[in-house]
Scaffold this motif. Structure first.
Motif, short mmCIF file in Angstrom:
data_model
loop_
_atom_site.label_atom_id
_atom_site.label_comp_id
_atom_site.label_asym_id
_atom_site.label_seq_id
_atom_site.Cartn_x
_atom_site.Cartn_y
_atom_site.Cartn_z
N ASP A 295 -5.49 3.00 36.41
CA ASP A 295 -5.64 2.24 35.43
C ASP A 295 -6.80 2.20 34.31
O ASP A 295 -6.89 2.16 33.36
CB ASP A 295 -5.42 0.61 35.47
CG ASP A 295 -3.99 0.23 36.43
OD1 ASP A 295 -3.21 0.51 35.91
OD2 ASP A 295 -4.18 -0.60 37.42
N VAL A 296 -8.06 2.56 35.26
CA VAL A 296 -9.32 2.83 34.49
C VAL A 296 -8.91 4.24 33.71
O VAL A 296 -9.37 4.11 32.54
CB VAL A 296 -10.28 3.15 35.49
CG1 VAL A 296 -11.59 3.34 34.89
CG2 VAL A 296 -10.44 1.37 36.30
N ASP B 130 -10.38 5.73 27.22
CA ASP B 130 -10.63 6.06 25.93
C ASP B 130 -10.03 4.94 25.04
O ASP B 130 -10.61 4.92 23.80
CB ASP B 130 -9.83 7.35 25.71
CG ASP B 130 -10.54 8.71 26.46
OD1 ASP B 130 -11.44 8.36 27.19
OD2 ASP B 130 -10.29 9.85 26.29
N ASN B 131 -8.79 4.21 25.17
CA ASN B 131 -8.25 3.26 24.13
C ASN B 131 -9.35 2.12 24.19
O ASN B 131 -9.55 1.58 22.93
CB ASN B 131 -7.24 2.76 24.98
CG ASN B 131 -6.00 3.89 24.94
OD1 ASN B 131 -5.90 4.64 23.88
ND2 ASN B 131 -4.85 3.71 25.54
N VAL B 132 -10.11 1.73 25.46
CA VAL B 132 -10.96 0.87 25.38
C VAL B 132 -12.25 1.19 24.29
O VAL B 132 -12.60 0.32 23.22
CB VAL B 132 -11.80 0.40 26.69
CG1 VAL B 132 -12.92 -0.42 26.59
CG2 VAL B 132 -10.74 -0.21 27.44
N SER C 239 -17.52 0.77 19.88
CA SER C 239 -18.88 1.22 20.44
C SER C 239 -19.07 2.14 21.32
O SER C 239 -18.02 2.51 22.20
CB SER C 239 -19.23 -0.31 20.85
OG SER C 239 -20.47 -0.20 21.70
N PHE C 240 -20.32 2.65 21.72
CA PHE C 240 -20.66 3.57 22.64
C PHE C 240 -21.60 2.87 23.66
O PHE C 240 -22.16 3.89 24.51
CB PHE C 240 -20.81 5.01 22.09
CG PHE C 240 -21.92 4.89 21.14
CD1 PHE C 240 -23.45 4.95 21.70
CD2 PHE C 240 -21.61 5.21 19.79
CE1 PHE C 240 -24.58 5.04 20.72
CE2 PHE C 240 -22.79 4.89 18.91
CZ PHE C 240 -24.11 4.93 19.42
N ASP C 241 -21.61 1.62 23.73
CA ASP C 241 -22.61 0.98 24.50
C ASP C 241 -22.16 0.98 25.80
O ASP C 241 -20.91 0.67 26.46
CB ASP C 241 -23.10 -0.58 24.26
CG ASP C 241 -24.07 -1.11 25.03
OD1 ASP C 241 -25.14 -0.59 25.02
OD2 ASP C 241 -23.63 -2.12 25.69
N ILE C 242 -22.89 1.59 26.80
CA ILE C 242 -22.83 1.55 28.45
C ILE C 242 -22.27 0.41 28.95
O ILE C 242 -21.29 0.30 29.54
CB ILE C 242 -23.83 2.40 29.21
CG1 ILE C 242 -24.10 3.86 28.49
CG2 ILE C 242 -23.21 2.62 30.65
CD1 ILE C 242 -25.70 4.25 28.96
N THR C 243 -22.96 -0.50 28.88
CA THR C 243 -22.52 -1.94 29.56
C THR C 243 -21.40 -2.59 29.05
O THR C 243 -20.59 -2.91 29.57
CB THR C 243 -23.69 -2.99 29.44
OG1 THR C 243 -24.95 -2.43 29.98
CG2 THR C 243 -23.46 -4.23 30.04
N THR C 244 -21.36 -2.51 27.55
CA THR C 244 -20.02 -3.01 27.05
C THR C 244 -18.90 -2.48 27.30
O THR C 244 -17.63 -2.78 27.64
CB THR C 244 -20.29 -2.94 25.38
OG1 THR C 244 -21.56 -3.53 25.07
CG2 THR C 244 -19.14 -3.54 24.57
N VAL D 294 -16.01 10.51 22.80
CA VAL D 294 -14.97 9.79 22.39
C VAL D 294 -15.17 8.91 21.26
O VAL D 294 -14.24 8.79 20.36
CB VAL D 294 -14.44 8.96 23.74
CG1 VAL D 294 -13.16 8.19 23.26
CG2 VAL D 294 -14.21 9.90 24.99
N PHE D 295 -16.07 8.22 21.03
CA PHE D 295 -16.59 7.48 20.12
C PHE D 295 -16.52 8.14 18.66
O PHE D 295 -15.91 7.81 17.74
CB PHE D 295 -17.77 6.80 20.07
CG PHE D 295 -18.19 5.87 19.04
CD1 PHE D 295 -17.92 4.63 18.45
CD2 PHE D 295 -19.23 6.54 18.07
CE1 PHE D 295 -18.46 3.99 17.43
CE2 PHE D 295 -19.61 6.08 16.75
CZ PHE D 295 -19.18 4.38 16.62
#
Length: 551
Positions: A317-318, A323-325, A331-336, A514-515
């Motif tokens: 699932d991950v 990539d869709n997320v 955003s390309f923020d790691i935590t987010t 990806v962003f």
């Protein structure tokens, strides 16, 4: 949760590019859509993707009222004091749609007093055809998203709920064009020129985190006078939940089993019984394997008697969602990104398997109530307060963005009581010492406010802090470890040259790559990586902070 889109001064009218851009936000409002070109202003185009929450199609937008035929409104939002405004000012409403209050307020008070008198969440564009003015505004904490494209060379303006609805126009604009988020707590005034083009008159910030409400508050001050700090805190959070029950669609709660979501769920269940909603509140938890969140959420759901849904996800699932997320987050923020994966998968389940549309969530509690573990290292109470204000000022770039995009990707509506204006004003005005972690327990004041209330089991009320992206996975193997393994298989580090904030790990470079495929050159969307303050760590996960004690 709707989608708004508009352009002003774009030559060529309703082009194929415009249609494609507008269509890219259909997920925000699948119930109905409308796009139209104003015959009186040929270079003004309005688009609206509707998710019906309150009223029928009588509340469809662009909204124009018989009383003000030259005024056009598109708005994504909920105005919780719409009925109070009507009663206070004798507004002759023509629909049952809450955002109608914006038009009446504008014509009675003007734009500055209108935005200050709205108790709710909103992003809107209002056009006064008689004055030839355009007004753009966003709610105090940016709960509802809004992006703006400004082409300085061609005097063009465009706005949209998400950047994906403007990126096609940006690629055709001049080099002087800018695309980015419209800041929360601000409004802008623009003039429409005789040529059909536009120019900016001025920008004004009308709100900063912690300010008192300018509107007549939902809870009258006289009701609070005899309450102590803890009673007042509990009373105002309950009131924040109560006003957000305004909906004609089914209501549910995201439930991680942590303090924030559990408190909100408990209050929503309590209030739902009081107003006799004709259904049980559905709760939704997600995790992998022996996830501590699943165990805790199950305890809460059984205690409250909700219709509970427990969703398991795995590494496949991950892989499928990653990539869709990033595309939906913009955003390309790691935590987010890490925290968004389970919330995205949970929202997908809710959309595909239930009839719940309005979702309550605990976002904002960590920022308001100093819930992050690193607050224990604050050098002073004043520093802790300043960090809370900073986090709230930027929440629209990180946790607020995550919450909106992951649920809106599946046409759901988000409600966040912890970001209520009356509640945040109360909490942030308290003695900073009282708001600090006490005896190694973060959010001690918030927990104490509900102690002995019976709303939650003590094991939940006083549960250790667990970051969402960590709590959904096993303590033996965190979600970020699983993501790292997926990226290692998928990505060859090409040492690309990036502008803006520089990615320093393979994981962050993958996210950025990806962003850039969808939003080339828009590094301004993520001005910095979210990281804990006052501690020396190389990774934003709470697991690397010395105080981490969750199991």
């Amino acid at each position: 949760m709707c989608g708004i889109w508009a352009t002003f001064g774009v030559d060529g009218g309703l082009s194929a590019t415009c249609i494609k851009c507008f269509s890219s936000i259909v997920h925000r409002g699948p119930d109905a859509w409308r796009i139209e070109q104003d015959a009186r202003e040929p270079l003004a185009i309005f688009g609206f993707q509707r998710l019906t929450i309150v009223d029928s199609l009588h509340g469809m937008q662009p909204m124009r009222l018989h009383a003000f035929p030259r005024t056009t409104l598109i708005c994504n939002g909920e105005i919780y004091n719409c009925k109070r405004l009507q009663k206070q000012h004798d507004f002759p409403y023509e629909t049952k749609c809450d955002v109608e209050a914006i038009i009446h307020s504008y014509h009675k008070f003007g734009i500055a007093d209108t935005v200050k008198n709205l108790d709710g969440v909103f992003a809107f564009c209002l056009v006064d055809g008689e004055k030839r003015k355009i007004y753009i505004a966003r709610d105090p904490y940016g709960v509802r998203p809004l992006f703006k494209l400004h082409d300085l060379d061609n005097d063009v303006l465009a706005i949209c709920s998400e950047a994906k609805g403007l990126i096609g126009l940006k690629q055709k604009a001049s080099k002087k064009s800018t695309l980015g988020q419209f800041p929360p707590g601000h409004f802008e005034v623009w003039s429409m020129l005789d040529s059909g083009k536009v120019q900016l008159d001025y920008t004004e910030q009308y709100y900063k985190p912690g300010l008192a409400p300018r509107f007549v508050p939902f809870v009258p001050e006289e009701e609070l006078e005899k309450l102590n700090v803890y009673e007042k805190t509990a009373y105002l959070l309950e009131a924040a939940c109560k006003k957000r029950l305004m909906a004609d669609r089914r209501i549910g709660c995201l439930l991680s089993g942590g303090l924030d979501s559990s408190l909100v769920t408990a209050l929503v269940v309590k209030l739902a019984k009081e107003i006799k909603l004709p259904y049980k509140i559905q709760t939704f938890a997600i995790g992998m394997g022996d996830s501590p969140d699943l165990v805790a959420a199950r305890t809460v759901a059984e205690y409250l008697g909700t219709e509970h849904h427990e969703i398991q996800f795995d590494e496949k699932d991950v892989k499928d969602a990653l990539d869709n997320v990033i595309y939906h987050l913009e955003s390309f923020d790691i935590t987010t990104i890490r925290a968004s994966l389970p919330m995205y998968l949970l929202s997908k389940y809710i959309k595909n398997n239930t009839d719940t549309t309005v979702i309550f969530s605990g976002e904002g509690a960590d920022e308001v109530a100093q819930g992050y573990i690193y607050f224990r290292d604050a050098p002073s109470p004043a520093a802790g307060h300043e960090e809370s204000v900073r986090l709230l000022s930027d929440i629209y770039l990180y946790d607020g963005l995550r919450a909106d995009r992951t649920v809106s990707a599946f046409s759901l509506e988000l409600r966040v009581p912890f970001l209520d204006i009356q509640f945040t004003h109360h909490y942030l005005s308290l003695d900073p010492k009282l708001r600090q972690p006490q005896d190694g327990v973060e959010k001690h004041l918030l927990r104490s406010s509900f102690d002995k209330s019976g709303l939650l089991p003590d094991s939940i009320l006083w549960r250790h802090k667990e970051a969402f992206s960590d709590g959904v996975a096993s303590i033996k193997k965190s979600l970020f470890t699983i993501i790292a393994e997926i990226i290692e298989e998928r990505y060859k580090d090409e040492n690309d040259n990036f502008e803006g904030v520089i990615p320093k790990t393979t994981e962050s470079r993958y996210y950025r790559t990806v962003f850039e495929k969808s939003f080339p050159g828009q590094h301004n969307f993520t001005p910095y990586y979210w990281m804990p303050k006052w501690v020396q760590v190389s990774d934003p996960s709470a697991r690397f902070i010395k105080h981490y004690a969750a199991k």
